[in-house]
Enzyme design. Structure first.
Site, PDB file in Angstrom:
ATOM      1  N   GLU A  27       4.602   0.492   6.694  1.00  0.00           N
ATOM      2  CA  GLU A  27       4.348   1.913   6.938  1.00  0.00           C
ATOM      3  C   GLU A  27       4.816   2.314   8.342  1.00  0.00           C
ATOM      4  OE1 GLU A  27       0.265   1.426   4.302  1.00  0.00           O
ATOM      5  OE2 GLU A  27       0.159   1.757   6.466  1.00  0.00           O
ATOM      6  N   GLU A  58      -0.643  -0.649   0.365  1.00  0.00           N
ATOM      7  CA  GLU A  58      -0.442  -2.063   0.713  1.00  0.00           C
ATOM      8  C   GLU A  58      -0.192  -2.929  -0.515  1.00  0.00           C
ATOM      9  OE1 GLU A  58      -2.380  -0.112   4.125  1.00  0.00           O
ATOM     10  OE2 GLU A  58      -2.805  -0.144   1.960  1.00  0.00           O
ATOM     11  N   GLN A  80      -0.164  -2.075   8.915  1.00  0.00           N
ATOM     12  CA  GLN A  80      -0.505  -1.341  10.133  1.00  0.00           C
ATOM     13  C   GLN A  80      -1.727  -1.951  10.812  1.00  0.00           C
ATOM     14  OE1 GLN A  80      -0.938   2.892   9.792  1.00  0.00           O
ATOM     15  NE2 GLN A  80       1.262   3.224  10.012  1.00  0.00           N
ATOM     16  N   PHE A  81      -2.719  -2.320  10.010  1.00  0.00           N
ATOM     17  CA  PHE A  81      -3.922  -2.977  10.501  1.00  0.00           C
ATOM     18  C   PHE A  81      -4.271  -4.093   9.522  1.00  0.00           C
ATOM     19  CE2 PHE A  81      -4.137   1.220  12.327  1.00  0.00           C
ATOM     20  CZ  PHE A  81      -4.612   1.017  13.616  1.00  0.00           C
ATOM     21  N   ALA A  82      -4.657  -5.241  10.060  1.00  0.00           N
ATOM     22  CA  ALA A  82      -5.009  -6.377   9.207  1.00  0.00           C
ATOM     23  C   ALA A  82      -6.183  -6.061   8.297  1.00  0.00           C
ATOM     24  CB  ALA A  82      -5.329  -7.590  10.072  1.00  0.00           C
ATOM     25  N   ASP A  83      -7.010  -5.111   8.696  1.00  0.00           N
ATOM     26  CA  ASP A  83      -8.176  -4.740   7.882  1.00  0.00           C
ATOM     27  C   ASP A  83      -7.782  -4.421   6.440  1.00  0.00           C
ATOM     28  OD1 ASP A  83      -8.196  -3.845  10.729  1.00  0.00           O
ATOM     29  OD2 ASP A  83     -10.329  -3.569  10.359  1.00  0.00           O
ATOM     30  N   PHE A  84      -6.586  -3.819   6.267  1.00  0.00           N
ATOM     31  CA  PHE A  84      -6.181  -3.356   4.946  1.00  0.00           C
ATOM     32  C   PHE A  84      -5.437  -4.418   4.149  1.00  0.00           C
ATOM     33  CE2 PHE A  84      -6.406   0.440   7.723  1.00  0.00           C
ATOM     34  CZ  PHE A  84      -7.575   0.953   7.183  1.00  0.00           C
ATOM     35  N   HIS A 125     -10.689  -0.686  11.680  1.00  0.00           N
ATOM     36  CA  HIS A 125      -9.418  -0.969  12.341  1.00  0.00           C
ATOM     37  C   HIS A 125      -9.560  -2.034  13.419  1.00  0.00           C
ATOM     38  CE1 HIS A 125      -8.989   3.119  10.668  1.00  0.00           C
ATOM     39  NE2 HIS A 125      -7.715   2.798  10.498  1.00  0.00           N
TER      40      HIS A 125
END
Length: 317
Positions: A27, A58, A80-84, A125
């Site tokens: 993204e 994702e 963009q963020f490992a959380d996702f 995040h």
């Protein structure tokens, strides 16, 4: 000296230059240069076919990368963020991790996952989800704690014929600097390193916590071991260090019941118990979501003071 973020960008650029099968997708990684600016300038140099902007899905773009790797390309995904990464859990764990076992086909896929707190991103995040993948057969999980390894582990991951999750701590992007490495540099996957030698205790850690540990044990005769690869774990190096020091502390930013700490402690309990002169210790975040309020996040994360106190308690046992 190059910054952590520049080492990652340099590794991506060198891989794109050297191998036409390598391409990037994620993204806003193209014209915008990524949420944190890691891929800035790469779209202008390599164009739309090598640096692909994707929709905010994702599961879809990780699934597409799995298919591309299946067909012989070497995709590098940026979350963009490992959380996702949880949104893409099925294509990673159910498909990518099992493809070679099931079909004999190699799957050269890299998933870059910016993780960790200290940037006041709140509970969605700032997570450290690396522990979700430790122990999954067919996956490799790496996490650099130095500029040299930010470059070397990423180049090694892109070269690897198996799926590799590359966890990069976003708090290090513009804070950590290091020595310049050549474009031939590779950090071997599956091998840790001794970041600081000592004999009174061993601190096992990874990622941004390496720098934290080094600052916390300053002036003490304590060994700091940087795992670099979380799975497969360099168990031999951990056991050799504990055999020398007889004391073990595992430091991680992930919550106490997650991350890699229990894997390391159970290894030492099984195979190095006779060498211990004290119960293994763990310094980690509490088992709660990451707070949004800056003062609460500061209290939530391991600090130099907490680590120093725990190490001194361990040595005094």
């Amino acid at each position: 000296m190059p910054l952590f973020i520049e080492a990652i960008r340099g590794a991506l650029r060198d891989a794109l230059l050297e191998d036409e099968r390598v391409f990037l997708l994620g993204e806003d990684i193209g014209h915008f240069g990524g949420a944190f600016g890691v891929t800035k300038g790469l779209w202008e140099e390599f164009g739309d076919e090598r640096v692909l902007d994707t929709p905010i899905s994702e599961e879809a773009f990780v699934g597409a990368a799995v298919g591309a790797a299946w067909m012989g390309d070497r995709p590098v995904v940026e979350l963009q963020f490992a959380d996702f990464v949880s949104c893409a859990f099925d294509p990673i764990v159910t498909v990518a991790a099992k493809t070679h076992w099931r079909s004999g086909i190699r799957l050269p896929l890299v998933i870059r996952a910016p993780f960790g707190g200290g940037v006041h991103g709140g509970p969605f995040h700032s997570q450290c989800p690396e522990g979700w993948f430790v122990g999954v057969a067919g996956l490799k999980v790496v996490c650099p704690g130095s500029v040299e390894d930010a470059y070397g582990l990423l180049r090694a991951a892109i070269d690897d014929d198996d799926p590799v999750l590359y966890f990069e701590h976003k708090g290090l992007y513009r804070r950590l600097s290091g020595e310049t490495v050549g474009d031939g540099h590779r950090t071997p996957i599956g091998r840790g390193r001794i970041a600081c030698a000592g004999s009174a205790a061993t601190v096992v850690t990874y990622g941004a916590a390496v720098d934290l540990a080094l600052r916390a044990v300053e002036g003490l005769d304590v060994e700091v071991l940087d795992l670099r690869t979380l799975w497969p774990l360099d168990g031999a190096l951990v056991l050799e260090s504990v055999a020398r020091t007889s004391r073990l502390l595992v430091l991680q930013e992930a919550p106490r019941s997650d991350g890699v700490a229990d894997t390391v402690v159970s290894l030492v309990a099984r195979e190095g118990f006779e060498n211990l002169d004290a119960p293994p210790a763990v310094v980690a975040a509490p088992d709660t979501p990451v707070p949004f309020a800056p003062e609460l996040e500061d209290a939530y994360q391991p600090s130099v003071e907490r680590v120093r106190f725990a190490v001194e308690e361990l040595i005094a046992y």
